[in-house]
Design a protein around this motif. Structure first.
Motif, PDB file in Angstrom:
ATOM      1  N   ALA A 101       0.722  -1.330  -0.106  1.00  8.13           N
ATOM      2  CA  ALA A 101       0.321   0.042   0.063  1.00  8.13           C
ATOM      3  C   ALA A 101       0.957   1.016  -0.111  1.00  8.13           C
ATOM      4  O   ALA A 101       0.546   2.076  -0.530  1.00  8.13           O
ATOM      5  N   PRO A 102       1.822   1.138   1.250  1.00  8.61           N
ATOM      6  CA  PRO A 102       2.946   2.618   1.053  1.00  8.61           C
ATOM      7  C   PRO A 102       3.268   2.907  -0.330  1.00  8.61           C
ATOM      8  O   PRO A 102       3.469   4.145  -1.230  1.00  8.61           O
ATOM      9  N   PHE A 103       3.954   2.309  -0.980  1.00 10.25           N
ATOM     10  CA  PHE A 103       4.392   1.976  -2.352  1.00 10.25           C
ATOM     11  C   PHE A 103       3.692   2.290  -3.232  1.00 10.25           C
ATOM     12  O   PHE A 103       3.943   3.180  -4.065  1.00 10.25           O
ATOM     13  N   VAL A 104       2.688   1.973  -2.948  1.00 12.25           N
ATOM     14  CA  VAL A 104       1.570   2.318  -4.430  1.00 12.25           C
ATOM     15  C   VAL A 104       1.029   3.402  -4.364  1.00 12.25           C
ATOM     16  O   VAL A 104       1.180   4.269  -5.668  1.00 12.25           O
ATOM     17  N   LEU A 105       1.182   4.094  -3.049  1.00 11.99           N
ATOM     18  CA  LEU A 105       0.801   5.963  -2.816  1.00 11.99           C
ATOM     19  C   LEU A 105       1.864   6.636  -3.156  1.00 11.99           C
ATOM     20  O   LEU A 105       1.684   7.341  -4.614  1.00 11.99           O
ATOM     21  N   VAL A 106       2.557   6.461  -3.481  1.00 12.11           N
ATOM     22  CA  VAL A 106       3.991   6.972  -2.996  1.00 12.11           C
ATOM     23  C   VAL A 106       4.413   7.034  -4.464  1.00 12.11           C
ATOM     24  O   VAL A 106       4.558   8.218  -5.838  1.00 12.11           O
ATOM     25  N   PHE A 107       4.846   5.853  -5.272  1.00  8.13           N
ATOM     26  CA  PHE A 107       4.593   5.517  -6.921  1.00  8.13           C
ATOM     27  C   PHE A 107       4.052   6.312  -7.526  1.00  8.13           C
ATOM     28  O   PHE A 107       4.346   7.335  -8.814  1.00  8.13           O
ATOM     29  N   THR A 108       3.043   6.036  -7.262  1.00  9.77           N
ATOM     30  CA  THR A 108       1.494   7.336  -7.905  1.00  9.77           C
ATOM     31  C   THR A 108       1.734   8.432  -7.240  1.00  9.77           C
ATOM     32  O   THR A 108       1.775   9.006  -8.937  1.00  9.77           O
ATOM     33  N   TRP A 109       2.297   8.731  -6.630  1.00  7.61           N
ATOM     34  CA  TRP A 109       2.490  10.723  -6.785  1.00  7.61           C
ATOM     35  C   TRP A 109       3.694  10.653  -7.260  1.00  7.61           C
ATOM     36  O   TRP A 109       3.272  11.800  -7.869  1.00  7.61           O
ATOM     37  N   GLN A 110       4.463   9.843  -7.577  1.00  2.00           N
ATOM     38  CA  GLN A 110       6.229  10.845  -8.568  1.00  2.00           C
ATOM     39  C   GLN A 110       5.554   9.887  -9.865  1.00  2.00           C
ATOM     40  O   GLN A 110       6.212  10.986 -10.455  1.00  2.00           O
ATOM     41  N   LEU A 111       4.993   9.154 -10.119  1.00  5.84           N
ATOM     42  CA  LEU A 111       5.077   8.757 -11.891  1.00  5.84           C
ATOM     43  C   LEU A 111       3.266   8.304 -12.565  1.00  5.84           C
ATOM     44  O   LEU A 111       3.306   8.555 -13.374  1.00  5.84           O
ATOM     45  N   GLY A 112       2.394   8.631 -11.047  1.00  5.49           N
ATOM     46  CA  GLY A 112       1.077   9.088 -11.890  1.00  5.49           C
ATOM     47  C   GLY A 112       0.261   7.450 -12.178  1.00  5.49           C
ATOM     48  O   GLY A 112       0.115   6.794 -11.867  1.00  5.49           O
ATOM     49  N   TRP A 113      -0.645   7.782 -13.825  1.00  2.00           N
ATOM     50  CA  TRP A 113      -1.484   6.636 -13.929  1.00  2.00           C
ATOM     51  C   TRP A 113      -0.259   5.248 -13.732  1.00  2.00           C
ATOM     52  O   TRP A 113      -0.716   4.148 -14.079  1.00  2.00           O
ATOM     53  N   LEU A 114       1.213   5.843 -14.757  1.00  5.44           N
ATOM     54  CA  LEU A 114       2.178   4.657 -14.959  1.00  5.44           C
ATOM     55  C   LEU A 114       1.995   3.762 -13.321  1.00  5.44           C
ATOM     56  O   LEU A 114       2.770   2.723 -13.745  1.00  5.44           O
ATOM     57  N   ALA A 115       2.356   4.178 -12.281  1.00  5.24           N
ATOM     58  CA  ALA A 115       2.674   2.961 -11.466  1.00  5.24           C
ATOM     59  C   ALA A 115       1.591   2.753 -11.438  1.00  5.24           C
ATOM     60  O   ALA A 115       1.777   1.294 -11.047  1.00  5.24           O
TER      61      ALA A 115
END
Length: 290
Positions: A101-115
């Protein structure tokens, strides 16, 4: 406190620390010769490909394979994974989701829909391999092809660090490498897999043909690396692996099963080789640039 320590020890085994260096090696391959150490995203990605990624891809496997793993002498170790109880298996899906869960949130913050697309691909390929009765792990050939999902580590590494994707031959090399690594695991698990009726590639074609396939994969990797990078050391390492399995099939173990201590020694040797090769791969960038 003791129960928490037992649970942490179990989760560490699930994540296969013995495989972390391989994931780290894959994460670093596309980054050779690039200065990324000062970027927090680099370290976040490096952290993710250890315990969090391991819990995701191997935890699902441990839930599905609980009965098989009970027959496997190399399980319940930090190198080869846990041997969960019924209660631990019931908790594992919750741990998998919580750790991701935390990596999904942080990666989405950094990469957007690509994450989100990346995590969807990770979940889909893991499900394809592990789904009860119809999963690829019970279909010869498909069980090996599914290992190409490890190429997602290349993709994530380049995205997180703002770099172009690795050249085509690095992706082909990674796919072949992932397949030969998985096939070696199937060779080690041939007896317990056969005992429960699982039709892996190694079980279906037999030990000696599986070793011949190992030789072909390693030789193909060596030829690919030499043709496209002229890197003598990586080529020699892969060619040496092919020669070892030729000697294994022809003179050493032949069709006999490996002993647990031999399996541990092999994986410790690979981890040592991976660790020692990281500075060379990083400095040359042979597999990071066309």
């Amino acid at each position: 406190m003791k129960e928490a320590a037992v649970e942490l020890r179990f989760l560490l085994k699930v994540s296969r620390p013995g495989f972390w260096l391989t994931s780290i090696w894959f994460y670093l391959l596309p980054l050779g010769r690039h200065d990324v150490f000062g970027d927090a995203r680099f370290w976040l990605g490096l952290l993710f490909v250890t315990l969090p990624l391991g819990i995701m891809i191997y935890g699902w496997n441990d839930v599905v394979d609980r009965e098989t793993d009970g027959l496997n002498p190399r399980k319940d170790t930090f190198l080869f994974g846990a041997r969960p109880t019924v209660e631990q298996s019931a908790r594992l899906p919750w741990w998998i989701a919580l750790v991701q869960a935390p990596f999904v949130l942080v990666f989405t913050w950094q990469l957007g829909w690509l994450a989100l697309a990346w995590f969807a691909a990770l979940v889909a390929t893991t499900a394809l391999y592990n789904w009860p009765r119809i999963g690829f792990k019970g279909h010869p050939g498909l069980d090996l092809l599914n290992q190409c999902a490890y190429l997602l580590v290349f993709v994530l590494s380049s995205w997180l660090n703002g770099l172009p994707q690795a050249p085509w031959f690095t992706f082909v090399f990674g796919a072949l490498f992932a397949m030969h690594s998985h096939l070696f695991g199937e060779l080690m698990d041939l007896e317990p897999d056969r005992a429960v009726g699982r039709r892996t590639t190694a079980v279906t074609i037999g030990r000696l043909p599986a070793k011949a396939l190992m030789i072909a994969l390693l030789a193909g990797e060596a030829a690919l690396v030499w043709q496209n990078t002229r890197d003598l050391w990586i080529t020699a390492f892969l060619a040496g692996g092919a020669c070892f399995f030729f000697a294994d099939a022809a003179f050493l173990w032949r069709a006999r099963p490996y002993q647990p201590w031999q399996m541990r020694l092999a994986f410790l040797g690979w981890n040592a080789a991976a660790l020692l090769s990281i500075p060379w791969v990083w400095r040359t960038g042979a597999l990071a640039t066309p």
